[in-house]
Write an enzyme that holds these catalytic residues in place. Structure first.
Site, PDB file in Angstrom:
ATOM      1  N   ASP A  46       0.986  -1.131   0.046  1.00  0.00           N
ATOM      2  CA  ASP A  46       0.055   0.019   0.037  1.00  0.00           C
ATOM      3  C   ASP A  46       0.787   1.299  -0.016  1.00  0.00           C
ATOM      4  O   ASP A  46       0.314   2.354  -0.034  1.00  0.00           O
ATOM      5  CB  ASP A  46      -1.066  -0.052   1.177  1.00  0.00           C
ATOM      6  N   SER A  47       2.251   1.105   0.074  1.00  0.00           N
ATOM      7  CA  SER A  47       3.254   2.361  -0.113  1.00  0.00           C
ATOM      8  C   SER A  47       2.852   2.875  -1.715  1.00  0.00           C
ATOM      9  O   SER A  47       3.383   3.790  -2.001  1.00  0.00           O
ATOM     10  CB  SER A  47       4.641   1.790  -0.191  1.00  0.00           C
ATOM     11  N   GLU A 117      -1.549  -5.462   8.653  1.00  0.00           N
ATOM     12  CA  GLU A 117      -0.736  -4.626   9.723  1.00  0.00           C
ATOM     13  C   GLU A 117      -1.374  -4.821  11.068  1.00  0.00           C
ATOM     14  O   GLU A 117      -2.488  -4.708  10.980  1.00  0.00           O
ATOM     15  CB  GLU A 117      -0.502  -3.054   9.227  1.00  0.00           C
ATOM     16  N   GLU A 184       9.011  -4.150  10.939  1.00  0.00           N
ATOM     17  CA  GLU A 184       9.325  -2.807  10.422  1.00  0.00           C
ATOM     18  C   GLU A 184       9.754  -1.945  11.402  1.00  0.00           C
ATOM     19  O   GLU A 184       9.221  -1.795  12.586  1.00  0.00           O
ATOM     20  CB  GLU A 184       8.401  -2.367   9.541  1.00  0.00           C
TER      21      GLU A 184
HETATM   22  O1  KIV Z   1       3.491  -1.316   1.646  1.00  0.00           O
HETATM   23  C1  KIV Z   1       4.766  -1.244   1.789  1.00  0.00           C
HETATM   24  O2  KIV Z   1       5.465  -1.193   0.904  1.00  0.00           O
HETATM   25  C2  KIV Z   1       5.060  -2.311   2.871  1.00  0.00           C
HETATM   26  C3  KIV Z   1       6.459  -2.266   3.059  1.00  0.00           C
HETATM   27  C4  KIV Z   1       7.009  -1.178   4.391  1.00  0.00           C
HETATM   28  C5  KIV Z   1       6.950  -3.505   3.464  1.00  0.00           C
HETATM   29  O3  KIV Z   1       4.204  -2.677   3.757  1.00  0.00           O
END
Ligand code: KIV
Length: 288
Positions: A46-47, A117, A184
């Site tokens: 979701d980044s 998460e 993380e």
């Molecule tokens: O969404 C993402 O890119 C992540 C990374 C921080 C691993 O969850």
């Protein structure tokens, strides 16, 4: 062509001590480069909220955005283990919602597993999704979807109280049925301890070296995202530099008239005089 990995291959890699490497990707092109390079897994993270869409964080990302990008990544990397990231709000309201959305990732986007998460607070969702037969990866420590509650993108587990919470979360995720966990933004000592006590693969991003593998965000690895570069990231290429230079050269050549050159042009297939006659006839008709 390498055979697509399964969760059992990942467990074998853990057992043999071979590090598992993953990266995020959101589109077909970059997914195909990752597959060609031999990446073990791709996370459609979701980044994308920041890197693809230019938001300040990940919370605006929706299920439909994730599904579309997972589909594109699958087309680019048909033989890679793909993880779909469950976006903010897709598993927070109820267990039923969480299972429904996890199932969407599998049915509509052909991913191999999903990641979500949180620890203790989402253990019931992880349990229900796992019981539906879907492979789930947990994600604890610095959890970007709850960065507002953390006061920003801040490392976790740096005090004993905070470390206890991170470790409790990792254990909760494992006990709920997650098949792997990502830590993380935590000190190496905390990740190392989790790695020692849990039998599932423990991955890190900004969590030191004592892990079963590492993941990084594509924007950081390839130098594509210049807004914010985390301390733990390493830049292995300079896509922003290469792309800016390429665009600047394109602009220059068009403006000075050196592009398109003869090799970029189509040729007429018939007699040139006939074309001249055609153009003359049309022009004369227009001028009447
Ligand atoms: O969404 C993402 O890119 C992540 C990374 C921080 C691993 O969850």
């Amino acid at each position: 062509m390498a055979k697509k990995k399964t969760i059992l291959d990942l467990y074998k890699m853990k057992e043999s001590g071979e590090k598992i490497v993953w990266v995020t990707a959101y589109d077909c092109c970059f997914a195909s480069y990752a597959e060609k390079a031999g990446m073990d897994m791709i996370l459609v993270g979701d980044s994308m909220g920041m890197i693809v869409y230019g938001y300040q964080g990940t919370t605006p990302v929706t299920m439909d955005m994730c599904i579309n990008h997972c589909q594109a990544v699958r087309r680019g990397a048909p033989n890679t283990y793909i993880i779909g990231d469950m976006p903010f709000g897709s598993y927070h309201e109820s267990v039923t919602d969480a299972v429904h959305n996890a199932v969407r990732f599998i049915k509509e986007a052909d991913v191999d597993c999903i990641k979500l998460e949180g620890g203790v607070a989402v253990a019931d969702k992880i349990k229900a999704i796992s019981q539906a037969g879907i492979v789930v990866f947990g994600h604890v420590g610095l959890t970007p979807q709850s960065s507002a509650a953390m006061g920003g993108f801040k490392a976790q587990g740096r005090t004993t109280e905070s470390a206890r919470a991170v470790i409790k979360d990792a254990i909760a995720v494992y006990e709920a049925g997650a098949r792997a966990v990502l830590l993380e933004g935590v000190p190496e000592e905390v990740c190392s301890f989790v790695h020692k006590i849990l039998p599932i693969p423990v991955f890190g991003i900004g969590a030191g070296s004592d892990t079963d593998g590492q993941v990084l965000v594509i924007g950081d690895v390839l130098g594509m995202y210049e807004e914010f570069i985390p301390k733990f990231a390493k830049k292995y290429a300079d896509i922003a530099g290469i792309a800016t230079q390429g665009f600047a050269q394109f602009i220059k050549e068009v403006k000075e008239g050196t592009f398109p050159a003869p090799e970029h042009k189509y040729k007429i297939s018939e007699n040139p005089e006939e074309f001249e006659t055609l153009f003359f006839e049309i022009e004369s008709a227009l001028n009447k």
